[in-house]
Design a protein around this motif. Structure first.
Motif, PDB file in Angstrom:
ATOM      1  N   UNK A  35       0.804  -1.213   0.000  1.00 28.08           N
ATOM      2  CA  UNK A  35       0.000   0.000   0.000  1.00 28.08           C
ATOM      3  C   UNK A  35       0.838   1.264   0.000  1.00 28.08           C
ATOM      4  N   UNK A  36       2.142   1.139   0.158  1.00 24.43           N
ATOM      5  CA  UNK A  36       2.975   2.338   0.239  1.00 24.43           C
ATOM      6  C   UNK A  36       3.798   2.551  -1.035  1.00 24.43           C
ATOM      7  N   UNK A  37       4.502   1.541  -1.447  1.00 27.61           N
ATOM      8  CA  UNK A  37       5.479   1.737  -2.509  1.00 27.61           C
ATOM      9  C   UNK A  37       5.035   1.269  -3.886  1.00 27.61           C
ATOM     10  N   UNK A  38       4.023   0.441  -3.951  1.00 31.99           N
ATOM     11  CA  UNK A  38       3.571  -0.052  -5.244  1.00 31.99           C
ATOM     12  C   UNK A  38       2.052  -0.010  -5.264  1.00 31.99           C
ATOM     13  N   UNK A  39       1.509   0.160  -6.418  1.00 29.25           N
ATOM     14  CA  UNK A  39       0.058   0.131  -6.566  1.00 29.25           C
ATOM     15  C   UNK A  39      -0.413  -1.314  -6.497  1.00 29.25           C
ATOM     16  N   UNK A  40      -1.683  -1.486  -6.136  1.00 25.52           N
ATOM     17  CA  UNK A  40      -2.232  -2.839  -6.022  1.00 25.52           C
ATOM     18  C   UNK A  40      -3.732  -2.792  -6.316  1.00 25.52           C
ATOM     19  N   UNK A  53      -5.717  -4.487 -15.271  1.00 25.30           N
ATOM     20  CA  UNK A  53      -4.746  -4.710 -16.343  1.00 25.30           C
ATOM     21  C   UNK A  53      -3.295  -4.560 -15.862  1.00 25.30           C
ATOM     22  N   UNK A  54      -3.104  -4.339 -14.559  1.00 30.68           N
ATOM     23  CA  UNK A  54      -1.737  -4.144 -14.067  1.00 30.68           C
ATOM     24  C   UNK A  54      -1.362  -4.970 -12.842  1.00 30.68           C
ATOM     25  N   UNK A  55      -2.312  -5.232 -11.957  1.00 28.31           N
ATOM     26  CA  UNK A  55      -1.980  -6.033 -10.770  1.00 28.31           C
ATOM     27  C   UNK A  55      -1.725  -7.478 -11.214  1.00 28.31           C
ATOM     28  N   UNK A  56      -0.591  -8.052 -10.829  1.00 28.02           N
ATOM     29  CA  UNK A  56      -0.284  -9.421 -11.248  1.00 28.02           C
ATOM     30  C   UNK A  56      -1.334 -10.415 -10.749  1.00 28.02           C
ATOM     31  N   UNK A 125       4.446   2.640 -18.472  1.00 26.97           N
ATOM     32  CA  UNK A 125       3.694   3.886 -18.299  1.00 26.97           C
ATOM     33  C   UNK A 125       3.044   3.970 -16.918  1.00 26.97           C
ATOM     34  N   UNK A 126       2.476   2.862 -16.455  1.00 30.71           N
ATOM     35  CA  UNK A 126       1.657   2.887 -15.243  1.00 30.71           C
ATOM     36  C   UNK A 126       2.360   2.353 -13.992  1.00 30.71           C
ATOM     37  N   UNK A 127       3.685   2.335 -14.009  1.00 31.64           N
ATOM     38  CA  UNK A 127       4.450   2.137 -12.780  1.00 31.64           C
ATOM     39  C   UNK A 127       4.433   0.706 -12.244  1.00 31.64           C
ATOM     40  N   UNK A 128       4.730   0.585 -10.974  1.00 33.12           N
ATOM     41  CA  UNK A 128       4.948  -0.701 -10.320  1.00 33.12           C
ATOM     42  C   UNK A 128       3.693  -1.165  -9.572  1.00 33.12           C
ATOM     43  N   UNK A 129       3.333  -2.427  -9.782  1.00 34.38           N
ATOM     44  CA  UNK A 129       2.141  -3.017  -9.152  1.00 34.38           C
ATOM     45  C   UNK A 129       2.538  -4.282  -8.421  1.00 34.38           C
ATOM     46  N   UNK A 130       1.823  -4.548  -7.321  1.00 39.12           N
ATOM     47  CA  UNK A 130       2.158  -5.712  -6.515  1.00 39.12           C
ATOM     48  C   UNK A 130       0.907  -6.513  -6.181  1.00 39.12           C
ATOM     49  N   UNK A 131       1.082  -7.822  -6.122  1.00 32.23           N
ATOM     50  CA  UNK A 131       0.053  -8.716  -5.588  1.00 32.23           C
ATOM     51  C   UNK A 131       0.732  -9.591  -4.541  1.00 32.23           C
ATOM     52  N   UNK A 132       0.184  -9.555  -3.341  1.00 32.82           N
ATOM     53  CA  UNK A 132       0.707 -10.359  -2.242  1.00 32.82           C
ATOM     54  C   UNK A 132      -0.064 -11.672  -2.205  1.00 32.82           C
TER      55      UNK A 132
END
Ligand SMILES: [Fe+2]
Length: 135
Positions: A35-40, A53-56, A125-132
């Motif tokens: 929630x801080x450094x990457x979008x999710x 279209x971006x969260x793994x 274009x849309x930066x870094x995304x994370x899935x935990x």
């Protein structure tokens, strides 16, 4: 072509820097890494409506972990990289993509059980995304 190489190099270095910044064990212990450094999926930030279209997306089959970003791939807009990290920030695997790849799908063999794994996907274009997830 040189501009493209420079851009890719910059993107990868930026991605690596972000990954390094997100792997603080203290942050991972707080479960705030996503929630801080990457979008999710739960924190789209300035990219509202883009998580689909971006969260793994993670699929687990035994020791095989498949990471997919349901994102188009074109010269102008594509997924640059997938990374798989444990809660301590150890990089378990990485896959670099090129605009000519048809899909952003990567597979990793992960032995053992983990309560926290982080799949990262970087869009040019849309930066870094994370899935935990757990395995
Ligand atoms: Fe994108």
């Amino acid at each position: 072509m040189q501009k493209r190489r420079d851009f890719l190099k910059t993107s990868l270095l930026t991605s690596a820097g972000l990954v390094a910044a997100t792997v603080s064990p203290a942050l991972a212990d707080d479960n705030k890494m996503d929630s801080i450094f990457a979008y999710s999926q739960n924190n789209e930030g300035r990219w509202k409506g883009k998580s689909g279209s971006h969260a793994p997306v993670i699929t687990i089959d035994g020791n095989k972990v498949t990471v997919e970003t349901k994102h188009g791939m074109s010269e102008a807009h594509y997924i640059v990289k997938h990374s798989l990290l444990d809660s301590k920030g150890n990089v378990l695997g990485e896959t670099i993509f090129f605009p000519t790849d048809k899909k952003a799908i990567s597979t990793f063999v992960v032995e053992g059980k983990y309560t926290e794994l982080y799949a990262l996907s970087f869009c040019n274009i849309h930066d870094l995304w994370v899935t935990k997830f757990s395995k």
